[in-house]
Scaffold this active site. Structure first.
Site, short mmCIF file in Angstrom:
data_model
loop_
_atom_site.label_atom_id
_atom_site.label_comp_id
_atom_site.label_asym_id
_atom_site.label_seq_id
_atom_site.Cartn_x
_atom_site.Cartn_y
_atom_site.Cartn_z
N VAL A 24 0.84 -1.20 0.00
CA VAL A 24 0.00 0.00 0.00
C VAL A 24 0.87 1.25 0.00
CG1 VAL A 24 -1.72 1.31 1.29
CG2 VAL A 24 -1.94 -1.17 1.12
N PRO A 191 5.77 4.01 -34.63
CA PRO A 191 6.19 3.36 -35.87
C PRO A 191 5.06 2.98 -36.82
CG PRO A 191 6.23 1.79 -34.08
CD PRO A 191 5.91 3.12 -33.47
N ASP A 214 2.95 13.73 -41.28
CA ASP A 214 3.86 13.11 -42.24
C ASP A 214 3.20 11.95 -42.96
OD1 ASP A 214 6.14 14.46 -42.04
OD2 ASP A 214 7.19 13.02 -40.78
N LYS A 236 1.94 15.97 -49.08
CA LYS A 236 1.31 16.45 -50.31
C LYS A 236 1.88 17.79 -50.76
CE LYS A 236 -1.94 13.26 -50.92
NZ LYS A 236 -2.94 13.06 -49.86
N THR A 297 10.52 4.79 -31.75
CA THR A 297 11.15 4.83 -33.07
C THR A 297 11.09 3.47 -33.77
OG1 THR A 297 13.20 5.23 -34.26
CG2 THR A 297 13.43 4.52 -31.98
N MET A 351 15.89 3.72 -44.16
CA MET A 351 15.91 4.27 -45.52
C MET A 351 17.01 3.63 -46.35
SD MET A 351 15.24 8.32 -44.67
CE MET A 351 16.36 8.47 -43.30
N GLY A 380 6.71 -2.31 -40.20
CA GLY A 380 6.67 -2.97 -38.89
C GLY A 380 5.58 -2.38 -38.00
N1 SAH Z 1 11.51 9.20 -37.33
C1 SAH Z 1 11.27 7.87 -37.85
C2 SAH Z 1 12.19 7.54 -38.99
C3 SAH Z 1 12.03 8.45 -40.18
S1 SAH Z 1 13.02 7.98 -41.55
C4 SAH Z 1 11.42 6.86 -36.71
O1 SAH Z 1 11.93 7.21 -35.62
O2 SAH Z 1 10.97 5.73 -36.88
C5 SAH Z 1 11.93 6.95 -42.42
C6 SAH Z 1 12.41 5.52 -42.38
O3 SAH Z 1 12.06 4.93 -41.14
C7 SAH Z 1 11.79 4.61 -43.39
O4 SAH Z 1 12.43 4.74 -44.65
C8 SAH Z 1 12.08 3.27 -42.78
O5 SAH Z 1 13.42 2.91 -42.91
C9 SAH Z 1 11.84 3.56 -41.33
N2 SAH Z 1 10.47 3.23 -40.90
C10 SAH Z 1 9.54 4.07 -40.46
N3 SAH Z 1 8.43 3.40 -40.09
C11 SAH Z 1 8.68 2.11 -40.30
C12 SAH Z 1 7.96 0.91 -40.11
N4 SAH Z 1 6.72 0.92 -39.60
N5 SAH Z 1 8.54 -0.26 -40.41
C13 SAH Z 1 9.77 -0.29 -40.91
N6 SAH Z 1 10.52 0.80 -41.12
C14 SAH Z 1 9.99 1.98 -40.82
#
Ligand code: SAH
Length: 421
Positions: A24, A191, A214, A236, A297, A351, A380
């Site tokens: 508690v 992500p 984004d 866009k 991330t 990337m 992912g």
């Molecule tokens: N700020 C973002 C990354 C931006 S750069 C972060 O922290 O995740 C963009 C790159 O992130 C993509 O080209 C790819 O390499 C990766 N990325 C972003 N989302 C993703 C996902 N859901 N699955 C796999 N790679 C991903």
């Protein structure tokens, strides 16, 4: 039984005594510390979590049984002990000194109750269930769900909290003749799975007047915005990448200067290859206050979603996140691929699909074994997630053969496969 009288106690610097060092007390102490209370804990024994507070100097501990004199100078006491006789000694000593006493063992005998609480930025909701803590918790949960869905008319956006005191909510509204103070929040959206935004990021999103999103931001998050929110789709914006970035910076600054609370929603974490720093500097240069809310991330989450931990005991003690958007032989590249080839740990490449053949060849040429396990994870944490397992030597060809596309992360190292059964 008469009704309780609700209060918000402002405990900063005031002595609160907690008697007991078990479960508690472990649950009660963090909120007392959060309120800035001067906590004295009296108990022969402590849970590890309480001991951590003591070790960090956040509270004072008397390692012994309670004595009535412990309450001298206190404003509030929490009797967090099971034994009714021991708790009665505490509450008697409290009553003598006119100190409110919360009792874990016996609500009916207590002079104060702790409510079920949910916090939503500056708002604290405290619910008392007429002596039934489960009822209080279920009402609290319902209110929390309502708040996190943004369905609360009285919410105060951060623009009003920290800008001109009490500034009105809507964009461009005025108070006292001057324009309302706008703000920008750079928020990491995570992500891809909409549930992987942070609690704070989600709250700010529900409070936004303008959302600048984004390409990689989970669409489901945008789906849930209020209809009156202005949504700017940054992907866009025409022109090349650098003009487009200037345009985004201009939109953030202009809307904020007009009094709006602007949420700049970015995939993953705003500062991991997200150009968040540039946006922060642009706002700062224009005198616009900025909050940064980190995000989950993809560099860690996408491997995890495909069963790859970026570190693992006795396998990898380091992970390196690198952008592969420039080829290793590009004069503009800032990455020392030959040095990365000498690392033993995990390499996560964002990337990197376009240049994957050149990247893997460079790593192998500088000494990373071609047989090093590798994995690629596309989209992912989303419903569209695809992944493959390979080796450093074969992964570029395997990606082509499988038709994997961006966004994808490439992860190289012995961690790939460690969790496979
Ligand atoms: N700020 C973002 C990354 C931006 S750069 C972060 O922290 O995740 C963009 C790159 O992130 C993509 O080209 C790819 O390499 C990766 N990325 C972003 N989302 C993703 C996902 N859901 N699955 C796999 N790679 C991903």
């Amino acid at each position: 039984m008469s009704n309780p009288y609700p209060l918000g106690l402002r405990l900063a610097g005031l002595r609160v005594v907690v008697v007991g060092g078990g479960a508690v007390a472990t649950r009660r102490v963090p909120a007392l510390l959060d309120a800035g209370a001067d906590v004295l804990l009296v108990s022969p024994e402590l849970t590890p979590a309480l001991r951590a507070h003591v070790d960090a100097g956040r509270l004072r501990w008397e390692p012994r049984r309670f004595a009535p004199g412990d309450l001298d100078g206190a404003w509030l006491v929490q009797a967090a002990v099971d034994d009714p006789a021991a708790a009665a000694v505490v509450s008697d000593a409290a009553a003598e000194r006119r100190i409110f006493c919360v009792r874990a063992d016996d609500r009916a005998a207590a002079t104060a109750w702790t409510p079920a609480v949910t916090r939503h930025g500056p708002v604290t909701v405290a619910v008392l269930g007429g002596g039934d803590p489960r009822r209080a918790m279920s009402v609290r949960d319902a209110v929390r769900a309502l708040l996190s869905a943004g369905q609360h008319p009285g919410a105060t956006p951060p623009a009003a909290q920290e800008g001109a005191g009490g500034a009105p909510r809507r964009s461009g509204a005025v108070e006292g003749g001057g324009p309302a103070a706008g703000r920008v929040a750079l928020v990491g959206a995570g992500p891809g799975d909409p549930e992987l935004i942070t609690v704070k990021g989600w709250r700010l999103l529900t409070e936004a007047d303008v959302v600048v999103a984004d390409r990689l931001v989970p669409g489901l998050l945008l789906d849930e915005l209020r209809p009156d929110v202005e949504l700017v789709d940054a992907s866009k914006i025409p022109y090349g990448p650098s003009r487009a970035q200037e345009e985004i910076n201009r939109i953030l600054v202009d809307r904020a200067l007009a009094g709006a609370f602007v949420v700049r929603l970015k995939g993953g974490d705003p500062y991991v290859f997200g150009r968040g720093g540039e946006e922060l500097l642009a706002c700062a240069a224009a005198g616009v206050p900025v909050t940064v809310v980190p995000g989950v991330t993809s560099s860690i989450a996408a491997p995890a979603a495909a069963g790859v931990p970026v570190t693992h005991r006795a396998v990898a003690h380091d992970f390196t996140v690198v952008s592969g958007h420039l080829a290793p032989d590009s004069p503009a590249s800032l990455v020392r691929w030959e040095a990365l080839a000498g690392l033993r740990g995990t390499l996560v490449i964002l990337m990197g699909l376009k240049n994957l053949a050149a990247i893997t060849e460079t790593l192998i040429a500088h000494g990373r074994p071609a047989g090093t396990p590798a994995a690629v994870v596309q989209e992912g944490t989303t419903g569209g997630q695809r992944s493959l397992r390979s080796t450093l030597g074969a992964v570029a060809a395997d990606v082509l053969a499988a038709g994997l596309r961006p966004p994808a992360v490439v992860v190289v190292g012995d961690v790939v496969g460690t969790l496979d059964g």
